[in-house]
Design an enzyme around this catalytic site. Structure first.
Site, mmCIF file in Angstrom:
data_model
loop_
_atom_site.group_PDB
_atom_site.id
_atom_site.type_symbol
_atom_site.label_atom_id
_atom_site.label_comp_id
_atom_site.label_asym_id
_atom_site.label_seq_id
_atom_site.Cartn_x
_atom_site.Cartn_y
_atom_site.Cartn_z
ATOM 1 N N HIS A 290 0.830 -1.216 -0.046
ATOM 2 C CA HIS A 290 -0.087 0.044 -0.135
ATOM 3 C C HIS A 290 0.925 1.247 0.011
ATOM 4 O O HIS A 290 0.792 2.144 -0.734
ATOM 5 C CB HIS A 290 -0.744 -0.001 1.105
ATOM 6 N N ASN B 297 -36.517 27.418 -57.779
ATOM 7 C CA ASN B 297 -37.169 26.474 -58.850
ATOM 8 C C ASN B 297 -38.237 27.238 -59.611
ATOM 9 O O ASN B 297 -38.210 27.426 -60.711
ATOM 10 C CB ASN B 297 -37.645 25.303 -58.280
ATOM 11 N N GLU C 28 -1.784 -5.034 -4.136
ATOM 12 C CA GLU C 28 -2.380 -4.534 -2.845
ATOM 13 C C GLU C 28 -3.978 -5.009 -3.023
ATOM 14 O O GLU C 28 -4.334 -5.605 -1.708
ATOM 15 C CB GLU C 28 -2.447 -3.027 -2.858
HETATM 16 MG MG LIG Z 1 0.812 5.184 4.895
#
Ligand SMILES: [Mg+2]
Lengths: 124, 712, 82
Positions: free
Chosen positions: B46, B444, B68
């Protein structure tokens, strides 16, 4: 009388990055490695007649995590803003942090400018 | 201190973490169940993730994120600690170490190692394992892209109404609401600021550490809605915060506070900060008691100077005038929204009425009666809203004056331009899209219909030709005609052309109507020499397509030597159609009633397969292509045999086809829902509607369907 | 009363409120000098709003001295007329 910003994270890389981002905002800066370390350093700062203007704290840390730190800190300081540093894998931490009394948060990794923007929401 | 220092700090930190990891993983091998060790290992990854992200080691960041996640599952007991898991963690650690210290990121061999490792990570994860969260970097990229779009769209001022009321204890979260409101104010000028102080106690009873004020603010800003919302990011959950984009209410002019109600003098003075709330209260109280004029009281009390009062009175007069001729400008999108909501009400009503029909007792009858009444109101409501969307065609007609003049001039012809029914109203969207076809027809007419002045004189006509644009309502439709008094269309030559194009046989009798309809065929009027023979030039087929896309129709009439007339029929609105509800398989499809000619159940012998034409159904002596709706939408029908099912004969332009459906449900007005959010797989669908039972029904686009089938 | 803080906010509001109460009771003319103050927070503005309200009722006056533009704007944002 000095005004301090606390940077609390177990990762030196993060601590340095945070300090790098906010060092020019006109505050004294104190780093701490975890909640216990932070509480001690805060005590010292205050005993010298200085004040804490803001804490920027990691959540996941050894010894004392960020949530516990905020709860402890709030016992003696009701009003100082606390910004938590968290990662996208722990979004429930934001709510836990808020319950403990956190003011805001920033998700790691961040750009220095992002962090400054968040800090500026609490310090002018 | 800078990037290099951060990098250096990271290298030191990573080295330390990896050493700790190594010893912990070895320990885990011996104590597979030790939760403490698992937690520590999780935390190392982490931390590595967080630091590597900051230090710019993107691949390590992404990789450690995956590990993680894996370890989180281990921590939560979802994955068991086995030898192979421990091997994987060790190998992953090695990869991270090599990435950081020796090989660097992006090396090919490293990439291969990584994908092998990630493959193993994937194997550990059970299929039902919770969905992995996207990394912030991916989110951020998406957010950036969205922000860019916003920026492009923006750059214009918007008006936001922000209401913010905070919990009393907010200061105990380290948050100062005033700072939040200042943050908001930094996004642009505040147009209106109402601070609610009602909750603020008397001075004696106040708890100074609590929050009592709340805000209701209109702010003018170039920021996007999400930027305004971001102001409140840290307070939005616990506090009552609403942000609304009210731009459309404030759009009318730069004169923003164009009020929709008349303002009192006191209010004006309060808003411009001349007097305070308390002074206002006091003055009002005195006014009630003493019956004096408000302005006099204010001056007597010394709350404001005479000039200030006079100024405010002037402002009041200006505002009043503005109120008197205020018309509210409303974005058509809002009207569409209202119409959509109304559509939902209609849907709700039809559900109710279904229930009412199923109820057999008195209540059912009562309910039915109520619903009938409600239906009437809703229909009226619908008409009222439709009428708001309607604008007169006059301005569009008038802008052609110059156009006619310029063309006539360049062709050396003399023209008179006559308008009729300028006040006729039609749907704004229709008006916007009718512009081009009209121009086309006018050009036209002048080019090919109107003769040169000398030729006209010879024919006993006024040397100046006349073009008349005419609009009127009839039977729930709008008609627009372009009439000229030119030479008309030479039917004989249209006939010759049609024969040469194999549209009719040389001996075939063709009605005048049929002949003229050829002018709308692609390639017909644009062919050589047609310009001078037909009196109709380029691309009438384009005109027709345009009109049909508005769910309208167009026809030509002509009298030789006396002129021609093109008549366009348009629906009053594009938001509602009359639809036929049909069923195929489990789905409901809506066929615009405009296109439906008849619904038949064919006999077995009416269905044939003809070479070059495919499957056909015999209808009134013609063989029409048979389109099986279930094949178009790739669903399972109830009936595959046409003689068991129904065939709806539909027409677009001059082409008819048979649509095979299972069953018919009925007819009703359909509020068209935008299909923006659907991916339409074919042109056969033009929109959708929501039915009484809440199901979505697709609206068939007959024209698109035919094109699709023909081109397929 | 002179305010010494630069950033005058929630951490000082209780003491400020107490002082203000005292001074109001003493009956002297209330003058609050903001010359050192760079910012206030909502808690301060609320107390000021309440004291102004009370003074008006009692027919007394509260004066704010040396307000910086920033602080003035803060007060306006909170609907406090100065
Ligand atoms: Mg930390």
């Amino acid at each position: 009388m000095g005004k301090y910003i606390m940077i609390i994270d177990d990762s030196p890389t993060i601590r340095i990055s945070v300090e790098f981002a906010i060092k020019n905002m006109g505050y004294d800066i104190q780093q701490a490695e975890n909640g216990v370390d932070a509480l001690e350093k805060i005590k010292t700062i205050i005993s010298k007649g200085n004040e804490i203007s803001l804490c920027i704290s990691d959540i996941n840390m050894p010894q004392m995590d960020g949530i516990t730190f905020i709860k402890e800190f709030r016992k003696t300081d009701k009003f100082t803003p606390v910004i938590i540093l968290t990662t996208e894998s722990e979004d429930n931490k934001i709510n836990q942090g808020k319950e403990a009394g956190a003011s805001g948060w920033i998700i790691k990794p961040f750009q220095p400018a992002e962090l400054v923007n968040v800090v500026k929401k609490f310090l002018k | 201190m800078g990037d290099n220092e951060i990098r250096q700090a990271f290298l030191t930190e990573a080295k330390e973490i990896i050493e700790n990891l190594e010893s912990d993983i070895v320990q885990l091998e011996e104590n597979a169940g030790d939760r403490e060790i698992i937690n520590r290992i999780f935390r190392y990854f982490h931390t590595l993730k967080g630091s590597s992200g900051i230090a710019g080691f993107t691949e390590v960041y992404e990789f450690s994120h995956k590990i993680e996640n894996l370890l989180d599952a281990v921590r939560g007991g979802k994955i068991e600690v086995t030898d192979s898991l421990i091997d994987l963690i060790l190998d992953s650690m090695d990869w991270i170490r090599d990435s950081i210290f020796t090989e660097g990121e992006g090396d090919a061999a490293m990439n291969e190692r990584k994908s092998i490792l990630l493959g193993k990570v994937g194997e550990f994860k059970k299929p039902d394992a919770s969905v992995e969260k996207p990394l912030k970097s991916e989110d951020a990229a998406k957010a950036r892209a969205a922000a860019h779009e916003k920026e492009d769209a923006a750059n214009k001022y918007k008006y936001y109404r922000v209401r913010a009321s905070f919990i009393e204890k907010i200061f105990e979260f380290g948050i100062d609401p005033l700072m939040v409101m200042e943050d908001l104010a930094s996004h642009g000028p505040i147009i209106k600021n109402i601070v609610d102080k009602q909750n603020l106690p008397e001075f004696e009873g106040i708890d100074p550490e609590k929050c009592y004020l709340s805000w209701d603010i209109i702010i003018k800003s170039k920021s996007a809605l999400n930027q305004i919302n971001d102001v409140f990011i840290f307070v939005k959950d616990e506090n009552k915060i609403t942000v609304e984009d009210v731009t459309s209410q404030y759009m009318s002019e730069e004169k923003l506070h164009a009020p929709v109600y008349e303002k009192k003098l006191g209010e004006i003075m309060l808003e411009s900060g001349i007097i305070s709330e308390n002074e206002l209260d006091e003055a009002i109280a005195l006014q009630n008691v003493e019956g004096k004029r408000f302005g006099d009281i204010i001056v007597n009390k010394g709350f404001a100077s005479e000039e200030e009062v006079e100024h405010a009175i002037k402002e009041q007069a200006i505002l009043k005038k503005k109120v008197e001729n205020t018309t509210v400008r409303v974005d058509t999108v809002r009207l569409d929204n209202i119409l959509n909501l109304l559509g939902e009400i209609v849907i709700g009503q039809s559900s109710l009425s279904r229930i009412a029909h199923e109820m057999e007792n008195d209540y059912g009858t009562q309910l039915k009666n109520i619903i009938y009444g409600l239906d009437r109101t809703t229909r009226e409501f619908q008409e009222q809203i439709m009428s708001i969307r309607m604008i007169p065609i006059g301005p569009t007609f008038n802008q052609f004056r110059r156009f006619v003049r310029d063309i006539a001039h360049s062709l050396h012809k003399e023209m008179k331009f006559v308008l009729e029914g300028e006040e006729t109203e039609l749907d704004k969207t229709v008006i916007e899209r009718i512009d081009d076809p009209l121009k086309h027809m006018i050009r036209n007419s002048i080019d090919h219909g109107i003769e040169q002045p000398e030729e006209r004189v010879k024919a006993g006509k006024d040397p100046a030709g006349t073009i008349t644009l005419k609009a009127y309502h009839q039977e729930g439709n709008v008609f627009i005609e372009v009439n000229d008094d030119g030479k008309g269309i030479d039917e004989e030559r249209v006939r010759e052309k049609a024969i040469s194009m194999n549209l009719i046989k040389p001996d075939e009798e063709a009605s005048r109507e049929k002949l003229l309809s050829f002018l709308f065929m692609p390639g017909f009027s644009t062919a050589k020499k047609v310009g001078d023979l037909s009196g109709r030039g380029v691309g009438m087929d384009v005109v027709k397509t345009n009109i049909e896309s508005l769910r309208g129709s167009v026809e030509i009439r002509s009298e030789k030597g006396r002129g021609s007339s093109v008549k366009i029929k348009l629906p009053l609105t594009l938001a509602i159609i009359d639809g036929m509800l049909t069923k195929t398989g489990n789905n409901t499809y809506i066929i615009p009633l405009l296109s439906v000619m008849e619904t038949i159940r064919p006999a077995r012998e009416d269905i044939k397969t003809i070479e070059g034409k495919g499957e056909v159904v015999s209808y009134r002596g013609e063989y029409l292509s048979l389109i099986r709706l279930y094949e178009i939408f790739n669903i399972k029908p109830r009936y595959e045999n046409p003689w068991e099912a129904l065939v709806v004969i539909v027409e677009s332009g001059r082409t008819k086809v048979g649509l095979l459906i299972d069953d018919m449900i009925g007819q009703q007005q359909i509020v068209i829902k935008s299909l923006d959010n659907y991916i339409t797989q074919s042109r056969a669908v033009s929109g959708a509607s929501i039915l009484g039972d809440g199901k979505v029904a697709l609206i068939i686009d007959i024209f698109g369907l035919m094109e699709d089938v023909v081109s397929a | 009363m002179i305010i010494e803080e630069e950033i005058f906010g929630i951490k000082h509001v209780r003491k400020f409120y107490g002082n203000l109460k005292e001074e109001y009771k003493s009956g002297i003319e209330l003058i609050i000098d903001f010359k050192s103050v760079k910012r206030v927070d909502l808690s301060i503005v609320q107390v000021l709003t309440a004291v102004v309200r009370m003074a008006r009722k009692d027919g007394r006056v509260v004066k704010f001295k040396s307000l910086s533009e920033d602080v003035k704007n803060q007060m306006i944002l909170c609907g406090l007329k100065i």
